[in-house]
Design an enzyme around this catalytic site. Structure first.
Site, PDB file in Angstrom:
ATOM      1  N   CYS A  36       0.801  -1.227   0.000  1.00  0.00           N
ATOM      2  CA  CYS A  36       0.000   0.000   0.000  1.00  0.00           C
ATOM      3  C   CYS A  36       0.836   1.279   0.000  1.00  0.00           C
ATOM      4  CB  CYS A  36      -0.950   0.003   1.195  1.00  0.00           C
ATOM      5  SG  CYS A  36      -2.123  -1.384   1.185  1.00  0.00           S
ATOM      6  N   ASN A  88     -10.259  -0.299  -0.352  1.00  0.00           N
ATOM      7  CA  ASN A  88      -8.802  -0.191  -0.270  1.00  0.00           C
ATOM      8  C   ASN A  88      -8.225  -0.769  -1.553  1.00  0.00           C
ATOM      9  OD1 ASN A  88      -6.052  -0.628   0.178  1.00  0.00           O
ATOM     10  ND2 ASN A  88      -6.312  -1.304   2.286  1.00  0.00           N
ATOM     11  N   HIS A 102      -3.280   6.916   2.327  1.00  0.00           N
ATOM     12  CA  HIS A 102      -3.709   5.618   1.807  1.00  0.00           C
ATOM     13  C   HIS A 102      -5.092   5.288   2.339  1.00  0.00           C
ATOM     14  CE1 HIS A 102      -4.109   1.476   0.925  1.00  0.00           C
ATOM     15  NE2 HIS A 102      -3.948   1.104   2.180  1.00  0.00           N
TER      16      HIS A 102
END
Length: 338
Positions: free
Chosen positions: A117, A289, A259
């Protein structure tokens, strides 16, 4: 004025198939309320059978290149492609050369960056460094992941969180006083936390072992509670260290684009920095996500929604497996991603 990498194009891509919380509730022991309360996510997109990370990366790259052409009114050809992904089309070779080929960029250097990520921030720093060093003049940086392909279909803790997508930016050589110039980076890692976010099987460690992989070892796993704590701590600390280095105060930030892991993490990072929630960009309710794609997709949506405007002071920050973390800062330029 010193040479700098300047952001001049922005794009993104999502798969056509949308999966709502109610869709997941029909398969798993969960509910729309349970998912929204714990994550803030309402829907995520997943690739169709046969659709791969490269397909999304190419679409995002095309949009970013078109955006750069509109913004600059000049040839948008690039001489470097950096792809951040933890779900490449194949374990070998890297996916970036194929993406570059399909974008009509023959012969350019192209390679993958794997930092889960945090991948987009790492890739952004890599491309920026190559531009400031004079190795490249224009770079295409893409974050793309298809985590739906590595999730356990019976694991509600991961399936409700992750979506597939790609986001991309174009960087060009310029000067540090221009809007869009990347003003600094802060990067870090802690390998002692490697088991917190992982796929245990498929790599050389497992393949060289005489023990067969365990049931489920080919699926992604995450230890949510310590990951939450570390994500808030490391993104907050990295962000503050970068702000101190470039001489900005948190109160001067117009937007923080972190993020898109979890709405509670986003708000906690904002709280640690002293940034109001209305300055925290969030689009995870619509996409989930998306791993390395999450920051550029959030930027794209913020521009499209009118919340991110030219002249805004913007902080980017990410946290992911490795463990890894990283932050970047810029004054937002005038560009149209669509």
């Amino acid at each position: 004025m010193s040479r700098a990498a300047v952001l001049c194009g922005l794009g993104g891509a999502l798969p056509a198939t949308a999966v709502t919380n109610d869709d997941l509730a029909a398969e798993l022991d969960t509910s729309d309320r349970w998912i929204r309360t714990r994550t803030g996510i309402g829907v995520r997109h997943v690739v169709a059978p046969g659709e791969a990370t490269s397909d999304l990366a190419v679409r995002a790259g095309q949009e970013a290149l078109a955006s750069a052409l509109r913004a600059g009114g000049q040839d948008a050809a690039v001489d470097l492609v950096v792809l951040a992904t933890s779900t490449p089309d194949r374990p070998c070779p890297a996916t970036a050369p194929d993406v570059a080929h399909r974008l009509g960029l023959p012969g350019v250097p192209a390679f993958d960056v794997a930092a889960v990520c945090t991948g987009f921030v790492y890739a952004l720093a890599t491309a920026s460094s190559m531009i400031t060093a004079g190795v490249a003049q224009r770079a295409l940086v893409i974050g793309a992941d298809t985590f739906s392909t590595i999730l356990d279909p019976d694991d509600r803790t991961t399936r409700v969180i992750f979506g597939d997508g790609a986001g991309a930016v174009v960087l060009r050589a310029g000067t540090a006083d221009e809007p869009g110039a990347l003003l600094g980076f802060d990067l870090g890692s802690d390998g002692s936390g490697a088991d917190l976010i992982t796929v245990r099987a498929g790599g050389s460690r497992q393949r060289s072992s005489t023990e067969p992989p365990g049931a489920g070892d080919h699926f992604f796993t995450m230890d949510g509670r310590p990951v939450f704590t570390r994500a808030v701590l490391d993104m907050s600390r990295s962000s503050q260290e970068l702000l101190d280095r470039i001489g900005w105060k948190a109160g001067e930030l117009d937007k923080v684009v972190a993020h898109q892991a979890n709405i509670r993490i986003l708000h906690a990072v904002g709280g640690q920095l002293g940034v109001d929630e209305d300055r925290i960009v969030a689009n995870l309710d619509r996409v989930g996500n998306t791993v390395a794609a999450s920051i550029p997709l959030a930027l794209r949506d913020a521009v499209a929604d009118g919340g991110l405007r030219p002249g805004h002071r913007v902080l980017l920050t990410g946290f992911g497996g490795g463990l890894t973390w990283g932050s970047a800062a810029l004054v937002w330029p005038d560009l149209d991603p669509r």
